[in-house]
Structure formats: structure tokens, C-alpha cells
Scaffold this motif. Structure first.
Motif, PDB file in Angstrom:
ATOM      1  N   GLU A 185      10.283 -31.633  65.128  1.00 24.12           N
ATOM      2  CA  GLU A 185      11.638 -32.006  64.720  1.00 24.12           C
ATOM      3  C   GLU A 185      11.933 -31.596  63.278  1.00 24.12           C
ATOM      4  O   GLU A 185      13.043 -31.156  62.971  1.00 24.12           O
ATOM      5  N   ARG A 192       5.258 -34.360  67.502  1.00 21.83           N
ATOM      6  CA  ARG A 192       6.716 -34.437  67.722  1.00 21.83           C
ATOM      7  C   ARG A 192       7.468 -34.433  66.399  1.00 21.83           C
ATOM      8  O   ARG A 192       8.532 -33.817  66.277  1.00 21.83           O
ATOM      9  N   HIS A 212       9.660 -31.496  75.106  1.00 25.37           N
ATOM     10  CA  HIS A 212      10.348 -31.927  73.884  1.00 25.37           C
ATOM     11  C   HIS A 212      10.530 -30.759  72.929  1.00 25.37           C
ATOM     12  O   HIS A 212      11.592 -30.605  72.311  1.00 25.37           O
ATOM     13  N   THR A 233      14.082 -29.324  71.698  1.00 24.11           N
ATOM     14  CA  THR A 233      14.402 -29.440  70.273  1.00 24.11           C
ATOM     15  C   THR A 233      14.601 -28.082  69.612  1.00 24.11           C
ATOM     16  O   THR A 233      15.551 -27.880  68.846  1.00 24.11           O
TER      17      THR A 233
END
Length: 264
Positions: free
Chosen positions: A175, A171, A216, A220
Motif C-alpha cells: 500500500e 500488505r 490484494h 492495490t
């Protein structure tokens, strides 16, 4: 756009099966699934194909309605120039690479120098160069390099599975890299206990069953909104025999394509 890569055909291409699948065979299998994009990535025979064989492969891709991308390893000027020439043969608009190759391991300063020397040709040709996130280079260093060079044709190929081997969280990788992503490698991954509960094996998993928080990533990076292609590949271990391994590889590919088509 959803695409398949040569790593989705890893075992089918290998000499571990009685009749290894050709590149054109992979093109045909891709088209049969209704997929219109194929990334030829780290496919060794491509390096030794003569001009006629390359032209035939490119013609086959066009006849099947496939868009082609290419993948190599390394950022030395000769390698990137050669791959750009191949991109011209296949009408490819994206080349994926990594900072290191089997022959070269540049410092960050050397890699930056080599990339700055190679990128004008990519910019003139309208071809994107995407550097993959992987365990040999921290995501922060890779993002910093891409940001410093600041070329409209230089981006990141996002593969958050790779960075776990340097103790980065997937993750976090997503990001950090999001603003520079121009390509995505899609595969799920998981840890399994070794026999006797002594250690773990880190490997592939059927899409949706592993640790990859793909929602996610979609939220993102927003690949569909930003025109970023999602390339299917696998980390499938040998399943004991060729027939079972090939059948499982094909099933994982079908499952991943269906997952991506249904994801939003």
C-alpha cells in the motif's frame, strides 16, 4: 506482462548441480513456457562476459522473442552507468537495483545525490530504474526518496516478501509503495517451525500456498492495467539432492506462471 527472472533458476544456474544452466539455456526454458519476458537479475557471470558473449546472448534473446530486463545492486554512478550500457546491448527498458551493494552502503543523502547524478542518462535513454523494497531500507524511506527525486524514470520494484525481515507487514509495503511501482517480483513465502518447535524458518512456498495476499497486490497496484511487469522468482531451499531440487524449482516456476495467468 509475466516474466521469469534468474532467481527462478537459482539452483539450475548454481554449481550445486552437475550441469549448471547457462543464461541462454534459461532464455530457452523461458520461451518454451510461452513466457516472453526475462529479467537478468544479480547474475554474476554477466559482469565478466566480454562484448562478443554479451552480443551473442542478446541475439539469442531476440531470436527467441524475449524482452529483457536487467538487475544489479547499488546506486553509485559507475555501476548504474555500466548497467545502462548493458541495457543498450539487450534493448532492456528497465533496470532493477537496490540502494546498497556489496561495495557501498550510502547514507540516504548520498544515495539521493548519486541517483540524481545518474538519472539524466536513464531519462535520455528511456530506461526505467526500479529500486527494490527490501529489509535494509524501510519502505517509507524508499518511497520518500523516490518521491523527492520525482523522475519519470525512477520507480520501485515491489517485493513485499523482503520487508518482513525488518518487521514490516507485506500488505503495508504494498500500500505504501503502490503509487511508485514500476516492477514486481512475484514469490510466495511462509514461516515453518524449526525442529523441536524452537523458532521459525522464513522461506519460500509454492505460489498460492503461503502468506502472500497476491489478490490484494493486484487490486492495490493494478499491474495489468498499468503495464507493470510481474517477474517470477523463488525462495526455494535445497531439497537434499540436485535432481529433486531442480525438479521442484521447475515445478514452482510452472505453478507460479499458471497462478499469474489465472489471476485477475
Amino acid at each position: 506482462m509475466i516474466g521469469l527472472g534468474t532467481y527462478a533458476f537459482f539452483w539450475q544456474h548454481s554449481d550445486q548441480v552437475p550441469e549448471p544452466l547457462s543464461l541462454v539455456g534459461a532464455f530457452e526454458a523461458t520461451a518454451e513456457m510461452g513466457v516472453e519476458l526475462f529479467q537478468i537479475c544479480d547474475y554474476a557471470p554477466l559482469e565478466s562476459m566480454d562484448d562478443a558473449a554479451l552480443a551473442d546472448a542478446a541475439a539469442s534473446a531476440r531470436d527467441l522473442g524475449l524482452t529483457i530486463e536487467l538487475g544489479t545492486r547499488g546506486v553509485d554512478r559507475d555501476r548504474l552507468a555500466r548497467t545502462l550500457d548493458l541495457a543498450g546491448v539487450f534493448d532492456a527498458r528497465l533496470v532493477r537495483s537496490m540502494l546498497y551493494s556489496p561495495e557501498s552502503r550510502p547514507t540516504r543523502a548520498q544515495a539521493e545525490q548519486w541517483l540524481r547524478a545518474a538519472l539524466p542518462a536513464y531519462e535520455a535513454s528511456g530506461v526505467d530504474l526500479a529500486l527494490e523494497t527490501y529489509e535494509q531500507v524501510s519502505t517509507a524511506d524508499l518511497v520518500g526518496l523516490v518521491a523527492r527525486i520525482d523522475s519519470e524514470r525512477l520507480g520501485i520494484c515491489l517485493d513485499p516478501a523482503n520487508v518482513v525481515a525488518r518487521l514490516e507487514l507485506p500488505r503495508d509495503c504494498v500500500e505504501q509503495a503502490a503509487a511508485h511501482v514500476t516492477s514486481i517480483h512475484v514469490k510466495d513465502f511462509a514461516f515453518t517451525r524449526q525442529p523441536g518447535w524452537v523458532g521459525f524458518t522464513y522461506g519460500g512456498a509454492p505460489m498460492g500456498d503461503g502468506l502472500h495476499d497476491y489478490p490484494h497486490l493486484l487490486e492495490t497496484v493494478k499491474p495489468r492495467e498499468n503495464g507493470i511487469n510481474e517477474i517470477v522468482e523463488h525462495w526455494l531451499s535445497w531439497q537434499g539432492d540436485a535432481e529433486t531440487t531442480v525438479r521442484t524449482e521447475r515445478e514452482w516456476t510452472r505453478r507460479t506462471v499458471e497462478y499469474l495467468r489465472s489471476a485477475s
